[in-house]
Structures are given as C-alpha cells and as structure tokens.
Design a protein around this motif. Sequence first.
Motif, PDB file in Angstrom:
ATOM      1  N   ASN A   1      27.496  41.163 -52.081  1.00 34.88           N
ATOM      2  CA  ASN A   1      27.517  41.235 -53.462  1.00 34.88           C
ATOM      3  C   ASN A   1      29.223  41.353 -54.068  1.00 34.88           C
ATOM      4  OD1 ASN A   1      25.388  41.845 -54.938  1.00 34.88           O
ATOM      5  ND2 ASN A   1      25.645  44.006 -54.391  1.00 34.88           N
ATOM      6  N   GLY A   2      30.041  40.702 -52.660  1.00 41.39           N
ATOM      7  CA  GLY A   2      31.211  40.038 -52.515  1.00 41.39           C
ATOM      8  C   GLY A   2      31.471  41.517 -51.701  1.00 41.39           C
ATOM      9  N   GLN A   3      31.162  42.297 -51.568  1.00 36.68           N
ATOM     10  CA  GLN A   3      32.368  43.713 -51.045  1.00 36.68           C
ATOM     11  C   GLN A   3      32.237  43.288 -49.562  1.00 36.68           C
ATOM     12  OE1 GLN A   3      31.169  47.595 -52.648  1.00 36.68           O
ATOM     13  NE2 GLN A   3      32.589  48.679 -50.721  1.00 36.68           N
ATOM     14  N   GLU A   4      32.575  43.565 -48.730  1.00 35.74           N
ATOM     15  CA  GLU A   4      32.497  43.520 -47.004  1.00 35.74           C
ATOM     16  C   GLU A   4      32.179  44.924 -46.642  1.00 35.74           C
ATOM     17  OE1 GLU A   4      35.177  41.420 -45.115  1.00 35.74           O
ATOM     18  OE2 GLU A   4      35.027  39.535 -45.777  1.00 35.74           O
ATOM     19  N   PHE A   5      31.335  44.819 -45.483  1.00 35.68           N
ATOM     20  CA  PHE A   5      30.803  46.501 -45.049  1.00 35.68           C
ATOM     21  C   PHE A   5      30.972  46.115 -42.912  1.00 35.68           C
ATOM     22  CE2 PHE A   5      29.122  46.878 -49.242  1.00 35.68           C
ATOM     23  CZ  PHE A   5      29.221  48.050 -49.249  1.00 35.68           C
ATOM     24  N   LYS A   6      32.818  46.742 -42.764  1.00 33.75           N
ATOM     25  CA  LYS A   6      32.885  46.467 -41.440  1.00 33.75           C
ATOM     26  C   LYS A   6      31.673  47.897 -40.478  1.00 33.75           C
ATOM     27  CE  LYS A   6      37.136  44.537 -41.742  1.00 33.75           C
ATOM     28  NZ  LYS A   6      38.538  44.154 -41.246  1.00 33.75           N
ATOM     29  N   MET A   7      30.839  47.321 -39.597  1.00 36.45           N
ATOM     30  CA  MET A   7      30.614  47.695 -39.077  1.00 36.45           C
ATOM     31  C   MET A   7      31.475  48.807 -37.120  1.00 36.45           C
ATOM     32  SD  MET A   7      28.475  47.928 -40.722  1.00 36.45           S
ATOM     33  CE  MET A   7      27.183  48.773 -39.809  1.00 36.45           C
ATOM     34  N   ASN A   8      31.765  50.319 -37.422  1.00 34.17           N
ATOM     35  CA  ASN A   8      32.559  50.778 -36.277  1.00 34.17           C
ATOM     36  C   ASN A   8      31.397  51.608 -34.774  1.00 34.17           C
ATOM     37  OD1 ASN A   8      33.633  51.417 -34.283  1.00 34.17           O
ATOM     38  ND2 ASN A   8      35.550  53.168 -35.427  1.00 34.17           N
ATOM     39  N   ILE A   9      30.162  50.618 -34.302  1.00 33.49           N
ATOM     40  CA  ILE A   9      29.328  51.598 -34.220  1.00 33.49           C
ATOM     41  C   ILE A   9      29.844  52.295 -32.683  1.00 33.49           C
ATOM     42  CG2 ILE A   9      26.998  51.067 -32.599  1.00 33.49           C
ATOM     43  CD1 ILE A   9      27.482  48.390 -33.290  1.00 33.49           C
ATOM     44  N   LYS A  10      28.654  53.549 -33.314  1.00 35.25           N
ATOM     45  CA  LYS A  10      29.134  55.140 -32.575  1.00 35.25           C
ATOM     46  C   LYS A  10      27.772  55.334 -31.363  1.00 35.25           C
ATOM     47  CE  LYS A  10      33.338  55.841 -34.410  1.00 35.25           C
ATOM     48  NZ  LYS A  10      34.450  55.717 -33.361  1.00 35.25           N
ATOM     49  N   GLY A  11      27.128  54.937 -32.218  1.00 37.94           N
ATOM     50  CA  GLY A  11      25.756  55.275 -31.124  1.00 37.94           C
ATOM     51  C   GLY A  11      24.575  54.072 -31.320  1.00 37.94           C
ATOM     52  N   LYS A  12      23.562  54.251 -30.349  1.00 39.42           N
ATOM     53  CA  LYS A  12      22.534  52.791 -30.823  1.00 39.42           C
ATOM     54  C   LYS A  12      21.139  53.951 -30.061  1.00 39.42           C
ATOM     55  CE  LYS A  12      20.687  48.246 -29.832  1.00 39.42           C
ATOM     56  NZ  LYS A  12      21.343  46.672 -29.203  1.00 39.42           N
ATOM     57  N   GLU A  13      19.800  53.912 -30.229  1.00 47.28           N
ATOM     58  CA  GLU A  13      18.732  54.149 -30.478  1.00 47.28           C
ATOM     59  C   GLU A  13      17.615  53.557 -30.735  1.00 47.28           C
ATOM     60  OE1 GLU A  13      15.813  57.863 -31.065  1.00 47.28           O
ATOM     61  OE2 GLU A  13      17.458  57.919 -32.041  1.00 47.28           O
ATOM     62  N   GLU A  14      17.156  52.266 -29.743  1.00 41.35           N
ATOM     63  CA  GLU A  14      15.843  51.921 -29.915  1.00 41.35           C
ATOM     64  C   GLU A  14      14.426  52.588 -29.752  1.00 41.35           C
ATOM     65  OE1 GLU A  14      15.115  48.390 -27.675  1.00 41.35           O
ATOM     66  OE2 GLU A  14      17.625  47.611 -27.793  1.00 41.35           O
ATOM     67  N   LYS A  15      13.708  52.167 -30.492  1.00 45.99           N
ATOM     68  CA  LYS A  15      12.204  52.667 -30.114  1.00 45.99           C
ATOM     69  C   LYS A  15      11.364  51.361 -30.262  1.00 45.99           C
ATOM     70  CE  LYS A  15       9.176  56.424 -32.972  1.00 45.99           C
ATOM     71  NZ  LYS A  15       8.524  57.365 -33.333  1.00 45.99           N
ATOM     72  N   THR A  16       9.987  51.845 -29.473  1.00 46.29           N
ATOM     73  CA  THR A  16       8.882  50.705 -29.620  1.00 46.29           C
ATOM     74  C   THR A  16       8.186  51.491 -30.246  1.00 46.29           C
ATOM     75  OG1 THR A  16       9.616  50.085 -27.285  1.00 46.29           O
ATOM     76  CG2 THR A  16       7.459  49.220 -27.762  1.00 46.29           C
ATOM     77  N   MET A  17       7.256  50.607 -31.193  1.00 46.09           N
ATOM     78  CA  MET A  17       6.293  50.688 -32.015  1.00 46.09           C
ATOM     79  C   MET A  17       4.788  50.502 -31.109  1.00 46.09           C
ATOM     80  SD  MET A  17       7.807  52.226 -34.440  1.00 46.09           S
ATOM     81  CE  MET A  17       7.162  52.868 -35.439  1.00 46.09           C
ATOM     82  N   PRO A  18       3.981  51.380 -31.389  1.00 44.21           N
ATOM     83  CA  PRO A  18       2.468  51.338 -30.629  1.00 44.21           C
ATOM     84  C   PRO A  18       2.126  49.907 -30.712  1.00 44.21           C
ATOM     85  CG  PRO A  18       2.388  52.946 -32.201  1.00 44.21           C
ATOM     86  CD  PRO A  18       3.623  52.675 -32.702  1.00 44.21           C
ATOM     87  N   TRP A  19       1.717  48.917 -32.384  1.00 48.16           N
ATOM     88  CA  TRP A  19       1.501  47.949 -31.998  1.00 48.16           C
ATOM     89  C   TRP A  19       2.088  46.546 -31.269  1.00 48.16           C
ATOM     90  CZ3 TRP A  19       3.216  50.679 -36.350  1.00 48.16           C
ATOM     91  CH2 TRP A  19       4.092  50.726 -36.707  1.00 48.16           C
ATOM     92  N   GLY A  20       3.549  46.848 -31.046  1.00 50.74           N
ATOM     93  CA  GLY A  20       5.108  45.910 -30.157  1.00 50.74           C
ATOM     94  C   GLY A  20       5.511  45.630 -31.058  1.00 50.74           C
ATOM     95  N   GLY A  21       6.063  45.946 -32.351  1.00 50.53           N
ATOM     96  CA  GLY A  21       7.264  46.239 -33.044  1.00 50.53           C
ATOM     97  C   GLY A  21       8.445  46.861 -32.361  1.00 50.53           C
ATOM     98  N   LYS A  22       9.697  46.870 -32.986  1.00 54.98           N
ATOM     99  CA  LYS A  22      10.377  47.328 -31.967  1.00 54.98           C
ATOM    100  C   LYS A  22      11.062  48.279 -33.777  1.00 54.98           C
ATOM    101  CE  LYS A  22      12.205  46.462 -28.653  1.00 54.98           C
ATOM    102  NZ  LYS A  22      13.474  46.058 -27.497  1.00 54.98           N
ATOM    103  N   LEU A  23      11.854  49.758 -33.447  1.00 48.73           N
ATOM    104  CA  LEU A  23      12.979  50.145 -34.604  1.00 48.73           C
ATOM    105  C   LEU A  23      14.307  50.191 -33.469  1.00 48.73           C
ATOM    106  CD1 LEU A  23      11.034  52.687 -37.152  1.00 48.73           C
ATOM    107  CD2 LEU A  23      11.775  50.411 -37.320  1.00 48.73           C
TER     108      LEU A  23
END
Length: 562
Positions: free
Chosen positions: A521-543
């Motif tokens: 909606n015209g507003q910008e959100f800048k990302m300042n990444i501090k941490g990242k975590e990945e999780k594989t799902m049983p059917w092959g997807g990923k979070l």
Amino acid sequence: MRVYQTNEIKNIALLGSAGSGKTTLAESMLFGAGIIKRRGTVEAKNTVCDYFPVEQEYGYSVFSTVFHVEWNNKKLNIIDCPGSDDFVGGAITALNVTDQAVILINGQYGPEVGTQNNFRYTEKLKKPVIFLVNQLDSDKCDFDNVMNSMKEIYGSKCVQIQYPTKTGAGFNSIIDVLLMKKYSWKAEGGSPIIEDIPAEEMDKAMELHKTLVEAAAENDETLMEKFFETETLTEDEMREGIRKGLVARSIFPVFCVCAGKDMGVRRLMEFLGNVVPFVSEMDKIHNTRGEEVSPDSNGPESVYFFKTAVEPHIGEVSYFKVMSGSIKVGDDLTNADRGSKERIGQLFACAGANRIPVDQLNAGDIGCTVKLKDVKTGNTLNGKGVEQHFDFIKYPNPKYMRAIESVNSQETEKLMAALLKMRQEDPTWLVEQSKELRQTIVKGQGEFHLRTLKWRLENNEKLQTVFKEARIPYRETITKQAKAEYRHKKQSGGAGQFGEVHLIVEPYAEGMPDPTMYKFNGQEFKMNIKGKEEKTMPWGGKLVFINSVVGGASTRALCQLF
C-alpha cells in the motif's frame, strides 16, 4: 524325470476370463500326461491348481499356478493364470516369463471383456496367441457365432484348425483341418478315435483347410512359392508356416476342446509340443544394462525369481526361470539384488500343489525351490563371476485403496509383517505406512482384490481387521504476499507492557535470495536480517523463518516465508 534341453522346452501362459475353464483344462492336461492319477474338479475343491484355501472358498483362481506336462519328448511349462482382472498380476508375470499364450474362450459367451484385456497384454508384450474355444458341450454354445465374433474383433488372423461337428450335450467330435481327420470320443473322453472325415463334412473341411494352408504359406517365402505352384503344403510345411506366423503374430490358430469331459485335450498338447515356438526362437530378454541374454545352457549361470508362494508346513516356495546356463542341486549362487549367498539345496519341476524333485534345470526352463535364506520376488541369482540383473516385469498401477487396521491394536506390528509377506506373493498389492495420515494404506486392483487380502489375514493369519476410508492429505500453502501486524499494550500499575509484531508471509522457492525490502500500500518495509531458520516438512515442502528488525523502530520482529 529326465533333464530337458533348451530346444525341448516350451513355456506357455494359460489365460482367459473367469469361468472359461482354465483350471479344469489344467486338470485334464495333467491327467493325460500321467502327472496325476485322477482328475479333480473346482466344485470338489481338489484340483492341482486351485489348492490355496482362499481359492477353494471363492471357487476360482486367485494365484497363478505353475505346472508342467511331458508330451512327445517335449516339456511344456504352463502357468494357469487367474481370470479376474483384480488378479492381473498373475497374468502379467506369466506372460513375461513364457513365450506363448493360450487364451480360453467360453463357448457359451464368446469373447468377453477379460478375453480382450488378456489379448491386449499379449499385444503389448508381443507374445504369440492360440485361441481355445471351451465348453462346447453347453446348450448355450453356438460355435459359428463365436467364430464370427472373434473375426470381428481380431480380424482374419483368426484361423480355424478345428471345428465341432455339433455342440451342446451331444458334443463328442471335431474335424481337424490341419491333419484332415475326424476326432471323436466316448463318453469318458480321454484318447480319441481318429477317422477319415465323413463325406457330408468334406466340403466345409476342404474350404477351411485351404484357408489354413494359405495363412501358413504367407509366413515364409519358400512356402508361398510352393503354394502358388501346387496350391497345397505338406503337414510339416504347414506346421513350419504356422510356427513362424505365431512368432510374428500374423496368425492366431483356433482350437476346440471340452475340458470338463477331457475331449480334445491330447490333440491340443500334441500341437503345443510340435508347433508352438521354442524358447530359443523367441525375442531375447535384456538385463538391466540393456545387454541381450540368450537362453544358452552353456552360458553363465543366471536365474530370475518371478514368483513367491507361502504354503503351510513348507514356508516360502520360490519359482524361477533359468535365464542362462544350467542350475544344479548344490550350486552356490550370489543374489545380485541383496548381495547375499545362497545354496540351492533342492530343485523341483512344478506340478501345482505337487513338486517333482530334479537334479538339474537348463536355460529356458521353469522350476521352483524352497528354504532359501534371503530371496524375494524379482531377485536374480548368479553363478561365480556373473553380474546379471533382470527387472523386466512392469505391473499396472493400483486402482483401489483402503486404510486397514487391526481390531486389536497390540497386533499392529504383526499385521504389517503379514501384509509385507503377502506383497511378496502378489506385487500388485501395495502397502504404505503413512506417517502423515497415521494410517496403514493398502492399494490393489479392485474391491475383490482387497477383500481377498482381508479374507487371508483373518483366516490364514488369524488377524481380525477392518477397512476404513483413507484420510485425505489436506494441505494449505501460501499463494501470494501478505502482511499482518499486532500491537500489545497493557498498563498494570508500575511499568507498562508494550510490543509490536509485524508478520510478512510469501511463497518460498528453492534457491530464492533472502528478502531486503517489501512494499505494501505504498509503504516500504526494509529488512535487517538477524537470524534465519529452515524446517523441512514431511511431504517435501519447506518453511523458512527470518528474524528481522523492521525500520529500526522495534526491538525485534518476525518475518515468515513459505
């Protein structure tokens, strides 16, 4: 029993719709060859081929049965296949390890759906076909109508070798237009009375004989030239032409038989022994490396196991085809699939529920053995220094599925072991323990297929089971970018509580870069990444979870990608 050479062995699949009389024909063949002393019947539940309790309960074949007959110094290995399409695995297996199909047609009904299904399997695997019209003693049988239906479906390649002089209760004779003789039987059947063709049948017989001669001549240039010159062929020349036509699938001979009265069976076996192609005349099998493997008795020792049966008081009976070389009692072989060593302690020629001990089987032959340590359906055993592996049987996908569970929850492990054992007997049963659905799923070719499995579990394994509908693996996923936020503010006397959370979700694709900025909606959100975590799902997807400080305004926020 003597040892047969490769050029004396013929392997035949016996196919047909349910009720066409395959098991009854097998009894008459075994009786005529002297393998059994008395013919059993399906009604009396004492046939050689239908010897499992579930087959005797239902009254027709559930498993394919391997047997052999010795006729005119030839060994005919025959596999009697179930007629119901629910048990198509038996027919598919048989056609892959044999070189000829005999398709029975119920004389009361003519070609049925099952007949056409079986023919399509032979077409796909390029196997020769002989049609056999059975039950000519039925009052509903109209042979001429059956032949008209066959020619409409299969074309002019259907060529009569025989026809009955009459059908119904009085059936007792046929005219053979290959040998140009009349075969007739007494009420008890068995050996025929062979006579000259009566004058009243000669015109019809000569017309069919001429058609047969022409069909045989078309398969060989030399025979065709002679046919043009003399308009006839000798019996041996006709047999040669028919054999070549069978291999090329350019001719489908039609025979007559009444298996229930043992009429016409011996003449059929004579034709199978004299005319049907030998193992060495058919297309060669290829191993998994694509190399052609010839059925050579002097070649490297290699054996393919195509069927496993579990019998009371015996355990696993393993059926095999000798792909190359010769197998002997006492041979030490290596399992190409599992790496284990096996010693062949016993060898048998198959005869349904009976087994005849032998010392040796040569390339192209079919036999069975017992008490192997670690051999499953589809495995290959090789001699020393041989590295053959075969995987040429392809089964159809399952069409029907149910969830199954034991009534007694403490028997769940026992149930799973029984299901896996049954799958060795019929590879078209598929078993899956679904962690996602928390159910044991069984898949098969139809409702009757799975009902048979349940009957065997309850009557053979003494496991009470129930079928349930399989749960649907319902899943949701993120389809587009979206944003949500929540502000927590609470005053409770002293210091207050305040927090603000921003959540952004979007679809995730493997390998996509970490986000740096979003725009809503015209507003910008800048990302300042501090941490990242990945999780594989049983059917092959990923979070993928990303922790970020948004705009420097709040101490911590969470961005979730999917």
